[in-house]
Motif scaffolding. Structure first.
Motif: not given
Length: 171
Positions: A10-11, A155, A153, A19, A17, A151, A13-15
């Motif tokens: 998850k971390e 996976e 999220t 914009k 993502e 947003d 993927q958030s990095l």
């Protein structure tokens, strides 16, 4: 251990993502007025800025097809449209009409047989090669003015890429 692995994914993927940026108003005006694509959400699934000179945008349609709009300069509506490896200058009336006809053909092409299926077991994979490349890399997805990016999220698995499809109200 499983929770830690899920947290790390998850971390990561958030990095990674992408914009969202607003779509330039000139581009929206060209699609609405010159190419007669009103309302935009009926036709367009996503818009991506292409990292190229001159600046251009790849327009993804709901039927899986795409085309490019290339910005040529400071003059009003000075854009070229690239559809199926042919370029049409929107300042020339004949080219503009040919671009609208080509766009209509692109919009009315039949959907691929396994378009929209989410379960890979339901469809056979075609490994015959074929497909062309992209016109450029980079850029981020864009959002229309007044809309907030979503947003999501969800996976992705190791076998399939992250889904970057915007919500239908994004367009």
């Amino acid at each position: 251990m499983k929770k830690l692995r899920k947290y790390i994914r998850k971390e990561i993927q958030s990095l990674h993502e992408q914009k969202s940026y607003p779509v330039p108003l000139e581009l929206m005006d060209v699609m609405k007025d010159e190419l007669e694509m009103r309302p935009l959400k009926r036709y367009i699934d996503n818009i991506k800025a292409v990292n190229s000179i001159p600046p251009s945008y790849k327009i993804f349609l709901h039927n899986g097809q795409d085309f490019d709009i290339i910005y040529l300069g400071d003059q009003l509506n000075n854009f070229k449209v690239r559809i199926a490896d042919k370029e049409y200058d929107l300042l020339v009336m004949d080219d503009k009409n040919l671009a609208i006809d080509a766009l209509n053909r692109l919009l009315t092409t039949p959907l691929p047989p396994n378009f929209g299926k989410t379960n890979p077991e339901d469809s056979e994979v075609d490994n015959t090669g074929g497909g062309g490349g992209t016109t450029g890399g980079g850029g981020g997805t864009t959002s229309f003015p007044g809309e907030e990016p979503t947003d999501d999220t969800e996976e992705p698995t190791d076998d399939e890429p992250a889904d970057t499809e915007p919500e239908s109200d994004m367009i």
